[in-house]
Scaffold this active site. Sequence first.
Site: not given
Length: 170
Positions: A7, A67, A140
Amino acid sequence: MRIIGIDPGYAIMGYGILDYNGNRFRTVHYGSIETKAGVPMPERLKLLYDGLTEIIQEYKPDEASIEELFFNRNVTTAIGVGEARGIALLACVEGGLSVSEYTPMQIKQALVGYGKAEKKQVQTMVKTILNLKEVPKPDDTADAVAAAICHAHSRNSRVIGRYEILGDKR
């Protein structure tokens, strides 16, 4: 197969490393790389690159799941996150990994079955799927682990993205 989920962020870059064999997961390691506010952006990006490179070298994942950038209204933040995302992509490609990218909606769909699921629902599924005592922190990190789970569940059904270096197929 060993997957690293990422992330991207420049203040906090979450990561999660999972082994996936058949339909079973084994949690290998997860955490975050953090940089301090006030540190010049070039130095923050170097810290992120070095940290992620070290993690890739230590845990030797086979594939990466990152992501995609969700653009919000704060353009300055979006640019910084985009730069951190570029660093993550570079570290993965330099580490010899194939890289797949997923939107937040695709990750939510893969874990919860609903692309507009709430963050708490995704976190609960991460905890449940991996049989963890608690949700990985910070958020995260949980998001990165969710990206790795999404990739494991999605990789056989379709190819999202794959990077090659001058014809070097990985």
